[in-house]
Design an enzyme around this catalytic site. Sequence first.
Site, PDB file in Angstrom:
ATOM      1  N   HIS A 206     -47.709  14.315   7.687  1.00 55.85           N
ATOM      2  CA  HIS A 206     -46.429  14.550   6.999  1.00 55.85           C
ATOM      3  C   HIS A 206     -46.718  14.523   5.494  1.00 55.85           C
ATOM      4  CE1 HIS A 206     -41.907  13.385   6.769  1.00 55.85           C
ATOM      5  NE2 HIS A 206     -42.337  13.160   5.528  1.00 55.85           N
ATOM      6  N   HIS A 208     -45.575  15.385   1.546  1.00 61.09           N
ATOM      7  CA  HIS A 208     -44.651  15.833   0.501  1.00 61.09           C
ATOM      8  C   HIS A 208     -45.482  16.606  -0.528  1.00 61.09           C
ATOM      9  CE1 HIS A 208     -40.833  13.970   1.766  1.00 61.09           C
ATOM     10  NE2 HIS A 208     -41.654  13.239   2.487  1.00 61.09           N
ATOM     11  N   CYS A 239     -37.681  11.162  -0.078  1.00 64.26           N
ATOM     12  CA  CYS A 239     -37.037   9.905   0.288  1.00 64.26           C
ATOM     13  C   CYS A 239     -36.294   9.367  -0.932  1.00 64.26           C
ATOM     14  CB  CYS A 239     -38.100   8.919   0.759  1.00 64.26           C
ATOM     15  SG  CYS A 239     -37.434   7.293   1.089  1.00 64.26           S
ATOM     16  N   ASN A 248     -40.719  18.029   1.258  1.00 70.71           N
ATOM     17  CA  ASN A 248     -41.842  18.204   2.187  1.00 70.71           C
ATOM     18  C   ASN A 248     -42.460  19.576   1.956  1.00 70.71           C
ATOM     19  OD1 ASN A 248     -39.687  16.466   3.876  1.00 70.71           O
ATOM     20  ND2 ASN A 248     -41.746  15.979   4.529  1.00 70.71           N
TER      21      ASN A 248
HETATM   22  P1  HMG Z   1     -29.522  -4.164   5.030  1.00 69.84           P
HETATM   23  O1  HMG Z   1     -28.513  -4.146   3.954  1.00 69.84           O
HETATM   24  O2  HMG Z   1     -30.664  -5.121   4.950  1.00 69.84           O
HETATM   25  O3  HMG Z   1     -28.844  -4.270   6.463  1.00 69.84           O
HETATM   26  O4  HMG Z   1     -30.129  -2.674   5.112  1.00 69.84           O
HETATM   27  P2  HMG Z   1     -28.197  -5.512   7.197  1.00 69.84           P
HETATM   28  O5  HMG Z   1     -28.851  -5.621   8.539  1.00 69.84           O
HETATM   29  O6  HMG Z   1     -28.179  -6.732   6.313  1.00 69.84           O
HETATM   30  O7  HMG Z   1     -26.685  -5.016   7.392  1.00 69.84           O
HETATM   31  C1  HMG Z   1     -25.859  -4.763   6.259  1.00 69.84           C
HETATM   32  C2  HMG Z   1     -24.737  -3.817   6.662  1.00 69.84           C
HETATM   33  O8  HMG Z   1     -25.279  -2.555   7.078  1.00 69.84           O
HETATM   34  C3  HMG Z   1     -23.923  -4.323   7.858  1.00 69.84           C
HETATM   35  O9  HMG Z   1     -22.615  -3.790   7.713  1.00 69.84           O
HETATM   36  C4  HMG Z   1     -24.572  -3.625   9.026  1.00 69.84           C
HETATM   37  O10 HMG Z   1     -23.710  -3.485  10.138  1.00 69.84           O
HETATM   38  C5  HMG Z   1     -24.899  -2.265   8.429  1.00 69.84           C
HETATM   39  P3  HMG Z   1     -21.431  -4.673   7.038  1.00 69.84           P
HETATM   40  O11 HMG Z   1     -21.376  -5.910   7.908  1.00 69.84           O
HETATM   41  O12 HMG Z   1     -21.858  -4.957   5.631  1.00 69.84           O
HETATM   42  O13 HMG Z   1     -20.266  -3.760   7.153  1.00 69.84           O
HETATM   43  N1  HMG Z   1     -26.041  -1.605   9.097  1.00 69.84           N
HETATM   44  C6  HMG Z   1     -26.030  -0.352   9.569  1.00 69.84           C
HETATM   45  N2  HMG Z   1     -25.080   0.612   9.547  1.00 69.84           N
HETATM   46  C7  HMG Z   1     -25.403   1.792  10.138  1.00 69.84           C
HETATM   47  N3  HMG Z   1     -26.608   2.054  10.691  1.00 69.84           N
HETATM   48  C8  HMG Z   1     -27.571   1.129  10.719  1.00 69.84           C
HETATM   49  C9  HMG Z   1     -27.274  -0.141  10.131  1.00 69.84           C
HETATM   50  N4  HMG Z   1     -28.009  -1.259   9.985  1.00 69.84           N
HETATM   51  C10 HMG Z   1     -27.242  -2.147   9.355  1.00 69.84           C
HETATM   52  N5  HMG Z   1     -28.742   1.400  11.281  1.00 69.84           N
HETATM   53  C11 HMG Z   1     -31.056  -0.926   6.466  1.00 69.84           C
HETATM   54  C12 HMG Z   1     -31.135  -2.382   6.057  1.00 69.84           C
HETATM   55  C13 HMG Z   1     -32.289  -0.629   7.285  1.00 69.84           C
HETATM   56  C14 HMG Z   1     -29.798  -0.692   7.285  1.00 69.84           C
HETATM   57  C15 HMG Z   1     -30.983  -0.041   5.194  1.00 69.84           C
HETATM   58  O14 HMG Z   1     -32.005  -0.437   4.328  1.00 69.84           O
HETATM   59  C16 HMG Z   1     -31.125   1.428   5.486  1.00 69.84           C
HETATM   60  O15 HMG Z   1     -30.271   2.035   6.119  1.00 69.84           O
HETATM   61  N6  HMG Z   1     -32.212   2.060   5.027  1.00 69.84           N
HETATM   62  C17 HMG Z   1     -32.458   3.462   5.347  1.00 69.84           C
HETATM   63  C18 HMG Z   1     -33.331   4.060   4.320  1.00 69.84           C
HETATM   64  C19 HMG Z   1     -33.631   5.509   4.659  1.00 69.84           C
HETATM   65  O16 HMG Z   1     -32.947   6.147   5.445  1.00 69.84           O
HETATM   66  N7  HMG Z   1     -34.677   6.036   4.025  1.00 69.84           N
HETATM   67  C20 HMG Z   1     -35.088   7.395   4.249  1.00 69.84           C
HETATM   68  C21 HMG Z   1     -35.757   7.599   5.563  1.00 69.84           C
HETATM   69  S1  HMG Z   1     -37.466   7.113   5.582  1.00 69.84           S
HETATM   70  C22 HMG Z   1     -38.307   8.439   4.867  1.00 69.84           C
HETATM   71  O17 HMG Z   1     -37.703   9.347   4.359  1.00 69.84           O
HETATM   72  C23 HMG Z   1     -39.795   8.456   4.959  1.00 69.84           C
HETATM   73  C24 HMG Z   1     -40.338   9.454   5.993  1.00 69.84           C
HETATM   74  O18 HMG Z   1     -39.888  10.776   5.716  1.00 69.84           O
HETATM   75  C25 HMG Z   1     -41.857   9.452   5.968  1.00 69.84           C
HETATM   76  C26 HMG Z   1     -42.399   9.562   4.527  1.00 69.84           C
HETATM   77  O19 HMG Z   1     -42.266  10.636   3.919  1.00 69.84           O
HETATM   78  O20 HMG Z   1     -42.911   8.554   4.076  1.00 69.84           O
HETATM   79  C27 HMG Z   1     -39.899   9.086   7.408  1.00 69.84           C
HETATM   80 MG    MG Z   2     -40.779  12.105   4.256  1.00 70.20          MG
END
Ligand code: HMG
Ligand code: MG
Length: 302
Positions: A206, A208, A239, A248
């Site tokens: 993968h 970028h 990201c 990408n």
């Molecule tokens: P957090 O704040 O630590 O979560 O975030 P928490 O467990 O403390 O929960 C806080 C609140 O979020 C709660 O709600 C949970 O219910 C809710 P509240 O009580 O405040 O109303 N919550 C959620 N809601 C919906 N879906 C969920 C979820 N989990 C908790 N799954 C968390 C931790 C992981 C949720 C947050 O950091 C997050 O969503 N991060 C996502 C980041 C992301 O999407 N990044 C991009 C993708 S990775 C990428 O692009 C790389 C890749 O392409 C490869 C590369 O290129 O390297 C794959």
């Molecule tokens: Mg990526």
Amino acid sequence: MFSLPNNVTLIEVGPRDGLQNEKNQIPTHIKLSFIRALQLAGIEEMEVTSFVSPKWVPQMADAADIMQQIKNKGRQIVLTPNAKGIEKAKEAHAKSMAVFVGVSDTFNQKNINRTTEESVNSLRPLILQLKQEGYFVRACISTAFHCPYEGSIELEKTLDLCRQFSDMNVDELSVADTDGMANPAMSYDLFLALREQFPKQLLTAHFHDTRKLGLTNIYAALQAGVDRFDTSAGGLGGCPFAPGATGNVATEDVLYLLQSLNIETGLNMNAICQAVEIVEPYLSRPIETAMYQQFKREGHIC
Ligand code: HMG
Ligand code: MG
């Protein structure tokens, strides 16, 4: 050095990685048309959306709607960062889940608010459960070469994290150059080591394209025995928690490279460009990939 493969699989990540960092909120029906057009272009494996926190990534807030309306074709993967994401993905009848973890602790903290070790420990029982229940599990290994916060990443650290997921019997490892700082020598070395250490593991690269070395990195990975690549139509993506990273490597430009090497993908170039045309008017930036530009000039690509 491996001989080049006859066939390569491109895993389309445009609807997920491609759109997640887009400033304009793209209407759900446009995302669905984009996905449908990519399916019609021959894509068999695609990251279609993410069940992540909408507070962290607002663009992916319509994940359940996407899953409800999507037409089934091939492997449709959703990103799930934690138990809550997995639960929502199951409710939406997803069958293939991608977990994601950074080799770099700092990136992992910024991306999912946990250290790398905390993430691995909390994901292990979830992955074992998913495997028992028959789900396809893909593990995305971020910052495999370089971290936007910590700098260079040691190859051994990346191999060690990959080993931990391989030991969990994940179905696929997708190893990522998150901020596009790898070069062909780094790509060859890491993917050769991965191919040698995990010969039976489904392995995907993968890249970028921040420094425009994406295509040469892919060529180097092909020589190291990799035959699966994550790509994004239109070169969209990045990201939100990897500052400086661009999209990408573009599906249409990788397809051109592979066609020029007589490598079969099952994809139709014009149809990929038509998919890009659907989403382009809704984006905050123009699409400048070589093959899409040619398609726009000539109306088709021979
Ligand atoms: P957090 O704040 O630590 O979560 O975030 P928490 O467990 O403390 O929960 C806080 C609140 O979020 C709660 O709600 C949970 O219910 C809710 P509240 O009580 O405040 O109303 N919550 C959620 N809601 C919906 N879906 C969920 C979820 N989990 C908790 N799954 C968390 C931790 C992981 C949720 C947050 O950091 C997050 O969503 N991060 C996502 C980041 C992301 O999407 N990044 C991009 C993708 S990775 C990428 O692009 C790389 C890749 O392409 C490869 C590369 O290129 O390297 C794959
Ligand atoms: Mg990526």
